[in-house]
Structure formats: C-alpha cells, structure tokens
Design an enzyme around this catalytic site. Structure first.
Site, PDB file in Angstrom:
ATOM      1  N   GLU A  58      22.861  64.149 -68.368  1.00 48.89           N
ATOM      2  CA  GLU A  58      22.172  65.302 -68.953  1.00 48.89           C
ATOM      3  C   GLU A  58      22.626  65.598 -70.377  1.00 48.89           C
ATOM      4  O   GLU A  58      21.822  66.038 -71.204  1.00 48.89           O
ATOM      5  CB  GLU A  58      22.366  66.535 -68.072  1.00 48.89           C
TER       6      GLU A  58
ATOM      7  N   PHE B 269      23.854  75.787 -52.627  1.00 49.35           N
ATOM      8  CA  PHE B 269      24.138  74.432 -53.096  1.00 49.35           C
ATOM      9  C   PHE B 269      23.581  74.235 -54.501  1.00 49.35           C
ATOM     10  O   PHE B 269      22.426  74.508 -54.781  1.00 49.35           O
ATOM     11  CB  PHE B 269      23.518  73.410 -52.132  1.00 49.35           C
ATOM     12  N   GLN B 270      24.431  73.752 -55.406  1.00 50.27           N
ATOM     13  CA  GLN B 270      24.096  73.496 -56.804  1.00 50.27           C
ATOM     14  C   GLN B 270      23.573  74.746 -57.521  1.00 50.27           C
ATOM     15  O   GLN B 270      22.717  74.676 -58.399  1.00 50.27           O
ATOM     16  CB  GLN B 270      23.101  72.339 -56.934  1.00 50.27           C
TER      17      GLN B 270
ATOM     18  N   LYS C 185      13.123  77.838 -57.863  1.00 54.80           N
ATOM     19  CA  LYS C 185      12.114  77.003 -57.197  1.00 54.80           C
ATOM     20  C   LYS C 185      10.912  77.809 -56.711  1.00 54.80           C
ATOM     21  O   LYS C 185       9.792  77.280 -56.646  1.00 54.80           O
ATOM     22  CB  LYS C 185      12.749  76.240 -56.026  1.00 54.80           C
TER      23      LYS C 185
ATOM     24  N   MET D 254      40.032  59.525 -86.400  1.00 55.15           N
ATOM     25  CA  MET D 254      40.322  60.702 -87.201  1.00 55.15           C
ATOM     26  C   MET D 254      41.558  61.432 -86.672  1.00 55.15           C
ATOM     27  O   MET D 254      42.341  61.994 -87.455  1.00 55.15           O
ATOM     28  CB  MET D 254      39.118  61.645 -87.230  1.00 55.15           C
TER      29      MET D 254
END
Length: 588
Positions: A75, A137-138, A187, A498
């Site tokens: 993602e 969940f999630q 949803k 760096m």
C-alpha cells in the site's frame, strides 16, 4: 479539476438529482458504484491499490469500469505511485486500500504527499459503521490517524451520499494549495443500495482560495523590486504545482532577474539558462547559495522556506527585503518574515507584478556577479583511475543518453542529491522526488506512477540508492506484470550513504547501523523478478549498459557499484549559513 468542481451545467445539475445518469451509463445500484461513477465523472483514468476485505465492494464496482487499476505490491507503493502520477499529470492521483493495515500502510505516502503539497485522494475500506469502535477484525481509526497529514478527511455516511463525498474530496485535493484527502468507506456505505447518481464535484463552501493579491500590496512589492540592485527570484514547488512555469520564466527573462530554485521547483527554469543558478539549500549549488546570501531583494514564489533551504533562519538572505508570493496564507512569515506578503495564485500574482512594474531593476552588475560565482564554484568532480566508479559520472551519462523531457524519480539520500545536482533539467514535472518527508523507497513506485502518467515517448528513469531500493523493490513485480518501460539505476555503495556521510562528519566516524557490508546482487535479483539486469563497476561499461537498458522494452535495473567513500558536496551544515557551504569534509 478545480473549475469543474465549482461550476455545473444544467445537465450536471439534473445529474445531482439522480435523474440524468447519461444514456450510455448503466444505472447506479450501490454506494460503491456511485463512488466509481464519481471518479469517472471527474475524468480519473488510473488508480493504484491493494485488494482486501473491507474495500472489496469498491473493487467489485471497478470490475466494469474503464478506470485502469494497477495492483501494487504494498500500500505504501500505491500511495507513492498515485502521488507521482498526479505530479506528472498536474492533477490528484488516486490510491485505495482496505481497512486496518491496508489503511495504515498508506499513511507514509499520504504524509509524504502532505509535506510536498501533492494532490492525492486516498480511499480506504472500513468495517461496517455499526461495528466501528468494537475492535472488529482489521478495524482502525483511519480518520483519526490521518487527520494530521491530510487537507481534510471524511467518514462516508451512507450509500446515497458516498459518491458526492468522493467527488468533493477529489476536488479539494487539487484546489488551491494541493494536498491529500481521504475518504474512509464503511462497508454498509459501499454495499448499500442506492439509485442516486453522484452530482458534479463540489468544493466545501469554506474553500475559496484567494487567487489575486491585494492591489496595494502588489504596488508596494513592485516598487521594492524596481529599486533593487541585487534582485533574486526564488522559485518554489508552487510555481510548478500552480502551472505557473511559463509566466515565471517570462517574468525572470523580461526583467533580467537571476533565478534560484528550491528542490521541488527543479525544472521550473531550465538549468542551462544563463539566469538560472539551479537549486539552493543544504546541497544546492554554491552560486545559488551565494546569491541568496547577498541578494537585497528576494522574490520568493510558492515556497515554504523549510530548514533544508534556509539553514539557519537568522542567516538566511540577511541583507534582503522579502517579497513572498503564496496561495496559502499560513506560509506567509511562518519561517521567514515577509516584508511584502502577496497571497494568491503564483501565476496570477506574477502577472499582477509584471503589470505593475514600471521598469526592470538595474541589475546588470548583479547578473555579472552571479556568473562569476558560477565560475568560482563549478559543479565538477574528479575521476581518478585508482578510485571506484563515481556516481556523478553515472548521472551525467544517464542524462546524456536520454531526451530533455525524460522523467527522473528518486528515493532519498546521497543518490537523490547527485541526481538533482548533475542531471540537467529543462522542463517542469520531470523531477519527481520526496522532499519534505524524505521518504526512502519513494523512487521505484514513483517511477511506476510516472510511467503511466507520462507521454509514450518520454523515458522514465529511477535513480535509486541501494538502501532506498531495498525498501520498496517488491514493486519491481508490478513493473514486470504491467510491462512498464522504466529504467532503474541503483547507485550502490553498500551504505545508507547520507547517514554514513553525517556520521563521518559529525559523529567522529562512528558508523553505527549505516554499513551494510553486503547487498544482494541487484542485477540477478531483477532477473528473478522478470526484469533485465546489469552490474557495472567500470567507466567503460557505463554507456553500453545504459544504452542496453534504455533499448529494452520493459523494466530494467542497472546495479552501478560506485565509490563507497564518495560524499555529496557542496554542503551547508544543518542550521548553518547558506553562504558558508563546505566543498569538502574538512570545511564543515
């Protein structure tokens, strides 16, 4: 997109009532279909994402859409690809992810877009609204997490309004000072039944950016410019994001004023123009930093004066009156005091200044001085036979082998600085990098987004470092799957370069957690992904490898084994004075 967002035809007004969906479009039956229709109505052509449970209704609605979806490997890559796509196109990019870890994995890319004022719309799945707060969940508080790094975010209410909400978020992302917006999609809002067509994208009533500066303020600023002996234009990223490049160049040439740029503004003025001093700041050119140090009138357009540009604010442009043009009032005098604040669109305000100026400043001697500094502090480097391949040579060879319109993406670190210093940029939207957040791993997913946004005959080259490449190299699978013609040049010194440079300079050489000591063979790893790969450690092999990689119709990776001891100079120590830049470590 902002004009479409503020004006609607009678036909569009009927669409807003759900009575005129269009003869060729199937009727909307769900919130997810309304969402997709809103994107289609606003001309979205591509989006980047990763599938998952809570976002699945949106993906199902995309099944019959002409909007191209690119399935990314992670993602974070989706957010970077969308951001780069938007930066090349000049419109907000779109990314999407599922709830929970999908949404949190987007956050780095959203924060990056926020720091760099990149237009971005993020769409995130969410558990049904009746389950929010139950630790389902999630589930995660996506709007709460992203509130500090978005222009605005939304929790979609229901199926009837979700399309309008997405349209508003997309319009807001590209209006005024661009930035990321987010719509969290429970949803029940995406699965819910609705026959309502989304209306034309509408901006919030409170969003009305000021486009023209106050006339009296313009007049005062014009008088200051007219009396200047050592005027300097400082172009910031807002010049490019505001599509003001042509106006800005014309203003500089018409009035004979030298130009320095911030890193996000690279390409706003052609690097090889006689008035261009290239970019200023920590690793900017010596001549740009000298000009900033000695100017008596600094005309800053679309920049926010971050610390990597200014060094110590007290020593920044110490002799100058400051004219500051910006569309965001919050940036005026935030870091550097503006003697002449001009709030408005970059291009329009420059036009106002040009109309108001009665004569150009008498800056002939100043222009000669700037040319002298170019001669005194050239961007050159040595290539001793007894030392390994120099990264600057690689960058120049890549530049020479590609067209003037090639797009360069980078990760963050030494390789980023070398690419910015030694590539000659002549056009806007050809330098795509992470500036404010400094996100390692940005380069490869950005190259994917840039490739899809670019014209067919534009090359896309990702100049990456080994440490940055390791962070997101899984996106190479996407480039192969989509058969994207991108060339990745890894400047491999087996260090977080760096960090190593700073440890040597400021931490007595204690190289803690900067030395890999070993890296994968990136050429072979690339072949395993299905890309072409080369490994180069000799000057004679640089040009042939670049030619072969560019000729390959698909993704390719060149692992350049560069000198691990090479450092980036010039360098202004953190918080130091721009005019006291170091050209070697012993000067720090």
């Amino acid at each position: 997109m902002s004009e479409r967002a503020t004006q609607a035809t009678p036909e569009e007004e009927r669409d807003a009532d759900g009575t005129n969906a269009g003869a060729d479009a199937p009727p909307v039956t769900s919130g997810a279909e309304s969402l997709v229709r809103a994107l289609e109505n606003e001309g979205v052509e591509a989006m980047f994402g990763v599938q998952g449970g809570a976002i699945m209704p949106v993906y199902d609605a995309l099944y019959h859409s002409d909007v191209r979806h690119v399935m990314m490997a992670h993602e974070q890559g989706a957010a970077h690809a969308a951001s780069a796509y938007g930066a090349v196109r000049g419109e907000p990019g779109v990314c999407l992810a599922t709830s929970g870890p999908g949404a949190t994995n987007l956050v780095t890319g959203i924060a990056d877009a926020n720091m760099d004022s990149d237009g971005l719309l993020a769409l995130t799945g969410q558990v049904p609204s009746t389950m929010v707060g139950s630790d389902a969940f999630q589930e995660t508080d996506t709007t709460g997490i992203t509130a500090p790094v978005t222009k605005h975010n939304y929790f979609a209410g229901d199926a009837d309004t979700v399309g309008d909400t997405v349209g508003e978020a997309l319009a807001l992302a590209g209006t005024g000072r661009p930035g990321p917006t987010l719509v969290d999609l429970p949803k029940d809002a995406t699965l819910g039944e609705t026959g309502r067509e989304p209306g034309p994208a509408r901006l919030p009533e409170t969003c009305a950016p000021q486009l023209e500066a106050d006339e009296d303020a313009v007049a005062l600023a014009a008088r200051a410019i007219e009396r200047a002996d050592k005027p300097l234009l400082l172009f910031g990223g807002g010049v490019i994001k505001g599509d003001a490049t042509d106006v800005a160049r014309e203003f500089a040439v018409e009035h004979g004023i030298p130009v320095a740029e911030t890193m996000p503004a690279i390409g706003a003025m052609p690097d090889d123009h006689e008035l261009c001093l290239e970019w200023a700041g920590m690793h900017g050119t010596g001549y740009a930093n000298m000009a900033i140090t000695h100017t008596d009138t600094l005309i800053a357009v679309g920049c926010r004066f971050d610390d990597r540009l200014t060094g110590g604010v007290d020593t920044f442009a110490p002799e100058a009156e400051v004219v500051h043009v910006d569309i965001d009032p919050a940036e005026i005098s935030k870091n550097v005091h503006a003697d002449y604040p001009l709030i408005g669109d970059a291009g329009r305000v420059l036009e106002q200044l040009a109309e108001e100026l009665e004569r150009p400043p008498d800056a002939r001697e100043w222009r000669e001085q700037c040319l002298t500094w170019k001669e005194e502090y050239p961007m050159d480097y040595a290539t001793p036979d007894d030392e390994p391949l120099k990264p600057q040579f690689v960058v120049e060879a890549l530049d020479e082998a590609t067209s003037d319109r090639a797009i360069v993406t980078t990760g963050v670190g030494q390789h980023q600085m070398w690419a910015a210093q030694y590539w000659t940029f002549r056009h806007p939207r050809t330098w795509i990098s992470s500036h404010g957040l400094g996100t390692m791993g940005y380069g490869l997913p950005a190259a994917i987004g840039a490739r899809l946004a670019a014209e067919d005959d534009q090359e896309v080259v990702c100049v990456d470092g080994d440490a940055s490449f390791l962070m997101t190299l899984q996106e190479l699978s996407v480039a192969v799957r989509e058969n994207l013609d991108v060339t990745v040049a890894v400047l491999n010194n087996e260090y977080i370069g760096m960090v190593r440079q700073w440890q040597d300079a400021f931490f007595d050489g204690r190289r803690m957690a900067a030395d890999y000591g070993w890296c994968p063979e990136f050429d072979k790893l690339s072949e395993a992904f299905g890309a072409r790969g080369w490994s180069v450690d000799d000057y004679d092999d640089v040009a042939p490898a670049i030619e072969a990689a560019l000729d390959h119709d698909g993704p390719s990776v060149i692992d350049f084994r560069i000198d691990p001891a090479e450092n980036v100079y010039p360098m202004v120590a953190s918080g130091g004075a721009n005019g006291k830049f170091a050209l070697s470590e012993d000067q720090l």
